[in-house]
Design a protein around this motif. Structure first.
Motif, PDB file in Angstrom:
ATOM      1  N   VAL A   1       0.821  -1.209   0.000  1.00 46.52           N
ATOM      2  CA  VAL A   1       0.000   0.000   0.000  1.00 46.52           C
ATOM      3  C   VAL A   1       0.856   1.261   0.000  1.00 46.52           C
ATOM      4  CG1 VAL A   1      -1.998  -1.105   1.066  1.00 46.52           C
ATOM      5  CG2 VAL A   1      -0.267  -0.030   2.518  1.00 46.52           C
ATOM      6  N   SER A   2       2.124   1.133   0.326  1.00 47.58           N
ATOM      7  CA  SER A   2       3.021   2.287   0.352  1.00 47.58           C
ATOM      8  C   SER A   2       3.764   2.406  -0.969  1.00 47.58           C
ATOM      9  CB  SER A   2       4.047   2.143   1.486  1.00 47.58           C
ATOM     10  OG  SER A   2       5.037   3.154   1.366  1.00 47.58           O
ATOM     11  N   PRO A   3       3.765   3.601  -1.575  1.00 50.11           N
ATOM     12  CA  PRO A   3       4.488   3.779  -2.833  1.00 50.11           C
ATOM     13  C   PRO A   3       6.011   3.707  -2.658  1.00 50.11           C
ATOM     14  CG  PRO A   3       3.569   5.858  -2.118  1.00 50.11           C
ATOM     15  CD  PRO A   3       3.041   4.813  -1.182  1.00 50.11           C
ATOM     16  N   LEU A   4       6.476   3.623  -1.409  1.00 55.75           N
ATOM     17  CA  LEU A   4       7.913   3.448  -1.170  1.00 55.75           C
ATOM     18  C   LEU A   4       8.369   2.041  -1.528  1.00 55.75           C
ATOM     19  CD1 LEU A   4       8.355   5.167   2.312  1.00 55.75           C
ATOM     20  CD2 LEU A   4       9.013   6.062   0.069  1.00 55.75           C
ATOM     21  N   PHE A   5       7.440   1.085  -1.461  1.00 56.41           N
ATOM     22  CA  PHE A   5       7.780  -0.321  -1.644  1.00 56.41           C
ATOM     23  C   PHE A   5       7.058  -0.886  -2.850  1.00 56.41           C
ATOM     24  CE2 PHE A   5       7.770   0.703   2.907  1.00 56.41           C
ATOM     25  CZ  PHE A   5       9.144   0.605   3.134  1.00 56.41           C
ATOM     26  N   PRO A   6       7.756  -1.629  -3.690  1.00 54.34           N
ATOM     27  CA  PRO A   6       7.105  -2.159  -4.893  1.00 54.34           C
ATOM     28  C   PRO A   6       6.051  -3.206  -4.574  1.00 54.34           C
ATOM     29  CG  PRO A   6       9.264  -3.139  -4.625  1.00 54.34           C
ATOM     30  CD  PRO A   6       9.151  -2.067  -3.583  1.00 54.34           C
ATOM     31  N   LYS A   7       5.061  -3.244  -5.435  1.00 58.05           N
ATOM     32  CA  LYS A   7       4.078  -4.319  -5.390  1.00 58.05           C
ATOM     33  C   LYS A   7       4.751  -5.554  -5.999  1.00 58.05           C
ATOM     34  CE  LYS A   7       0.167  -1.212  -6.110  1.00 58.05           C
ATOM     35  NZ  LYS A   7      -1.003  -0.948  -6.976  1.00 58.05           N
ATOM     36  N   LEU A   8       4.607  -6.686  -5.340  1.00 52.36           N
ATOM     37  CA  LEU A   8       5.208  -7.923  -5.819  1.00 52.36           C
ATOM     38  C   LEU A   8       4.173  -8.899  -6.356  1.00 52.36           C
ATOM     39  CD1 LEU A   8       7.762  -8.514  -2.916  1.00 52.36           C
ATOM     40  CD2 LEU A   8       8.101  -7.263  -5.067  1.00 52.36           C
ATOM     41  N   ALA A   9       2.904  -8.639  -6.100  1.00 51.84           N
ATOM     42  CA  ALA A   9       1.822  -9.538  -6.507  1.00 51.84           C
ATOM     43  C   ALA A   9       1.803  -9.721  -8.020  1.00 51.84           C
ATOM     44  CB  ALA A   9       0.480  -8.984  -6.037  1.00 51.84           C
ATOM     45  N   GLY A  10       1.892 -10.977  -8.460  1.00 47.65           N
ATOM     46  CA  GLY A  10       1.824 -11.274  -9.882  1.00 47.65           C
ATOM     47  C   GLY A  10       3.075 -10.900 -10.657  1.00 47.65           C
ATOM     48  N   GLN A  11       4.142 -10.535  -9.951  1.00 45.63           N
ATOM     49  CA  GLN A  11       5.389 -10.170 -10.616  1.00 45.63           C
ATOM     50  C   GLN A  11       6.002 -11.413 -11.260  1.00 45.63           C
ATOM     51  OE1 GLN A  11       7.350  -8.336 -12.436  1.00 45.63           O
ATOM     52  NE2 GLN A  11       7.341  -6.704 -10.891  1.00 45.63           N
ATOM     53  N   GLN A  12       6.824 -11.244 -12.258  1.00 42.17           N
ATOM     54  CA  GLN A  12       7.494 -12.343 -12.936  1.00 42.17           C
ATOM     55  C   GLN A  12       8.405 -13.098 -11.960  1.00 42.17           C
ATOM     56  OE1 GLN A  12       6.996 -13.382 -16.082  1.00 42.17           O
ATOM     57  NE2 GLN A  12       5.416 -11.808 -16.243  1.00 42.17           N
TER      58      GLN A  12
END
Length: 177
Positions: free
Chosen positions: A22-33
């Protein structure tokens, strides 16, 4: 420590339990390659990612085993894909993403990340990623020595203006489900 325990006890603090940070400081990893996640975790483990955020938040990950890295990458890659931001897509960003800026020698982002920004293999998914995070990553790529595997992206990002980097990041944040 098993990977799911790491997710629960460590990773979820910044990336969320399912990788939907939820924080734009940290990348979303859901569904990442998966291959991309494995490579990034390996680079963090080996201290070959030198950007400030990686150093600040992930430097202690030298203890990860190859098995844990694979399990973490597998876990996050199988989560539902990153949720797109709901605002209206950026027209300039879409132009850059789909066609590049030929007069400045900037290739289209979709050539590597795919028409829908889903990525492939070691090319990351950008669809639905936080715009602020993507802007910061473009800035990191503009400093080629901070990302070992950023050669091609560095060449492209180097010539993006700040306004164009922001426009394409906002467009990518709105791609996807």
């Amino acid at each position: 420590m098993p990977a799911l325990a790491l997710v629960n006890d460590v990773c979820s603090l910044c990336h969320g339990l399912t990788g939907e940070s939820v924080s734009p400081l940290f990348p979303k990893l859901a569904g990442q390659q998966k291959d991309y996640l494995k490579q990034q975790l390996t680079d963090l483990k080996n201290h070959t990612r030198m950007d400030k955020a990686s150093t600040q938040y992930m430097w202690g990950f030298t203890h990860l085993t190859e098995s844990q890295i694979t399990e973490l990458a597998d876990y996050y890659s199988k989560q539902p894909a990153m949720q797109a931001e709901a605002e209206t897509p950026d027209a300039r960003g879409e132009l850059i993403f789909r066609h590049g800026v030929p007069e400045s020698g900037i290739a289209q982002c979709s050539a590597c990340h795919g028409a829908e920004g889903r990525g492939h293999g070691q090319t990351p998914r950008v669809a639905g990623q936080h715009a602020a995070y993507m802007i910061r990553q473009i800035q990191v790529f503009q400093q080629a020595d901070l990302r070992e595997r950023g050669d091609l992206t560095s060449q492209i990002a180097h010539t993006l203006s700040d306004a164009d980097a922001e426009a394409v990041a906002h467009y990518m944040a709105r791609l996807g489900p």
